[in-house]
Scaffold this active site. Sequence first.
Site, PDB file in Angstrom:
ATOM      1  N   ARG A   7       0.841  -1.190   0.000  1.00  0.00           N
ATOM      2  CA  ARG A   7       0.000   0.000   0.000  1.00  0.00           C
ATOM      3  C   ARG A   7       0.882   1.247   0.000  1.00  0.00           C
ATOM      4  NH1 ARG A   7      -3.324   2.926   4.560  1.00  0.00           N
ATOM      5  NH2 ARG A   7      -4.115   4.559   3.198  1.00  0.00           N
TER       6      ARG A   7
ATOM      7  N   HIS B  67      -2.849  11.185   1.154  1.00  0.00           N
ATOM      8  CA  HIS B  67      -2.444  10.829   2.510  1.00  0.00           C
ATOM      9  C   HIS B  67      -1.874  12.086   3.195  1.00  0.00           C
ATOM     10  CE1 HIS B  67      -1.491   7.106   5.088  1.00  0.00           C
ATOM     11  NE2 HIS B  67      -1.204   8.140   5.837  1.00  0.00           N
TER      12      HIS B  67
ATOM     13  N   GLU C 159      -7.693   8.434   6.263  1.00  0.00           N
ATOM     14  CA  GLU C 159      -7.973   8.926   7.619  1.00  0.00           C
ATOM     15  C   GLU C 159      -8.425  10.382   7.654  1.00  0.00           C
ATOM     16  OE1 GLU C 159      -5.118   8.093  10.677  1.00  0.00           O
ATOM     17  OE2 GLU C 159      -5.082   5.953  10.257  1.00  0.00           O
TER      18      GLU C 159
ATOM     19  N   ASN D  34      -8.574   1.475   9.059  1.00  0.00           N
ATOM     20  CA  ASN D  34      -7.304   1.573   9.782  1.00  0.00           C
ATOM     21  C   ASN D  34      -7.606   1.444  11.268  1.00  0.00           C
ATOM     22  OD1 ASN D  34      -6.328   2.235   7.259  1.00  0.00           O
ATOM     23  ND2 ASN D  34      -5.560   4.264   7.829  1.00  0.00           N
TER      24      ASN D  34
ATOM     25  N   TYR E  65      -5.820   0.657  15.316  1.00  0.00           N
ATOM     26  CA  TYR E  65      -4.630   0.456  16.142  1.00  0.00           C
ATOM     27  C   TYR E  65      -4.935   0.114  17.596  1.00  0.00           C
ATOM     28  CZ  TYR E  65      -1.847   2.514  12.348  1.00  0.00           C
ATOM     29  OH  TYR E  65      -1.234   2.763  11.144  1.00  0.00           O
TER      30      TYR E  65
ATOM     31  N   GLU F 152      -4.472  -0.488   7.635  1.00  0.00           N
ATOM     32  CA  GLU F 152      -3.362  -0.180   8.540  1.00  0.00           C
ATOM     33  C   GLU F 152      -3.584  -0.860   9.874  1.00  0.00           C
ATOM     34  OE1 GLU F 152      -2.388   3.970   9.175  1.00  0.00           O
ATOM     35  OE2 GLU F 152      -2.574   4.418   7.042  1.00  0.00           O
TER      36      GLU F 152
END
Length: 508
Positions: A118, A162, A208, A333, A335, A403
């Site tokens: 990516r 991005h 994002e 994404n 985390y 991600e």
Amino acid sequence: MEGSAVLGFLFCLVTGIQAAGTAQQGTGLVGDGSLTLSLLQVEAAQTTPPFYLGFATAAPQIEGANATDGRGPSIWDTYEAIPGNIDNGDTSAVADDFYHLYLNDIAAMRLLGVKRFRMSIAWPRIFPSGDGQVNQQGLDFYARVLEALLVAGIEPHVTLYHWDLPQALQDRFGGWNSDQIVPIFAQYAATVFQALGDYTTHWTTVNEPWTFCFLGYGQGSGAPGINDKVQAWNCVHNVLQAHAAAVKQFRALVPGGKISINLNCDWAQPLTGAPSDADAAQRKMEFMLGAFADPIFKGDFPASVKQRISFLPQITPQLAADLNGSVDYFALNHYTSTFVANQQGAMGLQGACDYTETQVDVNGKLIGDQAESDWLKVTPWGFRLMLNWVNNRYQPNEIVVTENGMSMKGESAMPMPQALQDTQRVNFCRDYVAAATDAVNLDKVPMTGYFAWSLLDNFEWGNGYSKRFGLVHVDFKTQQRYYKASAKFLVNLFNCTVLDPTYTYPSD
Ligand SMILES: *[C@@H]1O[C@H](CO)[C@@H](O)[C@H](O)[C@H]1NC(C)=O
Ligand SMILES: *[C@@H]1O[C@H](CO)[C@@H](O)[C@H](O)[C@H]1NC(C)=O
Ligand SMILES: *[C@@H]1O[C@H](CO)[C@@H](O)[C@H](O)[C@H]1NC(C)=O
């Protein structure tokens, strides 16, 4: 092209990679024979996860070469130049110098057997002033990168945006605060699809938007450094319009392609068993993810957001219709997780939200082990819940996690040999992949892909180079690369086949 022509074409380019790699001897990935051998002899895992593996990156974090071949300044260049904005005064001017070392880094992935990559396109390379004259050198660079990936047997997944907005668009009309950006983004998208659309079918528009709208425009802790909730919600609305306009171009220019928008969300765990905290946690998910995904999948902002944000722009019937069907898969994404508690009158990053967030429970215990980054706690259980929440609320055909990864606690201060044995990251990958595997096998979540963040240690925004998220270590002084244990762990776990076992990366 006919089959034989394609093969000949690929053969030439493979030779090109090796030749270029040799030419850049000493600047590339370091692997002595033993490292290579141990990599190739890793034993296949008993069972492989039920989704594919890829490694992820973003242009402004890896490319460097910030004034090369006609690239214009971005809002991050401007933001980085202001003292105090970036830890240690670091800048992204050189980063991993991927602009010059991309063949080495692609070779490194090829050697690992990684089959998906990516990456993002830097808008300021294509249109140095945001629109107007196209910079052919910028398009040529990405054509070279994409060709090299295909030759290496690696499928590119490409993101248009991005966070590196051309500074000129911020100066002219306030960037994402203005809907003037919508046709200009669509024009940028069309230019990229026309020039590069043949290289891959996997695309996303914007990465994002929560982060750059609410941190960049709403709080000022990222570029363009503005602290205004009205601008932040305008940004949300303009991102949705720009996404829809870009997808319209995509349908015409990349038939058969699949496109999405990379949305990030933390899992919100109710702080207590009180129903009001459960509601608050749900509301947090609606504010963070629903603000973008609800208009796309349900045609409007969540009611919880509409009730609280007095200046919220409207989703018109026309925009709802344009957004309907504008993502072919859900790109997530993810985390970490936080605890969320109900609190009437509370203001948060997104404005009036009536909830508060903490990283510790009522007994003061952390929600998960601390990573190097303050905001990141290790909570694999939250990943499974997050995937289920997305699946239940939106019922997408497909979810690709674009991600997931971590900065390892203490890594930046470690001597390199120790940093390469990144046990905390290995365990993070193992446990997050296992949680996602349960979501797929036990909960029937249609997750098809998993991109580990990130291929390389890189420019970590406000943290500069002080937080390392790479699977491959970068010595920023010499630009040498070294595999970490986590890179080998992941390719082993996913049973990646090395395409060409006789291929060894040139080393000193
Ligand atoms: C791993 O890959 C090898 C070679 O492609 C294959 O023979 C083997 O069945 C795979 N193992 C698993 C567990 O999928
Ligand atoms: C590149 O980065 C340097 C150092 O941060 C900065 O001074 C320069 O303005 C940047 N160039 C562009 C075109 O953004
Ligand atoms: C999206 O369009 C389909 C028909 O193409 C329709 O059935 C569906 O209700 C629409 N969704 C929304 C949220 O408007």
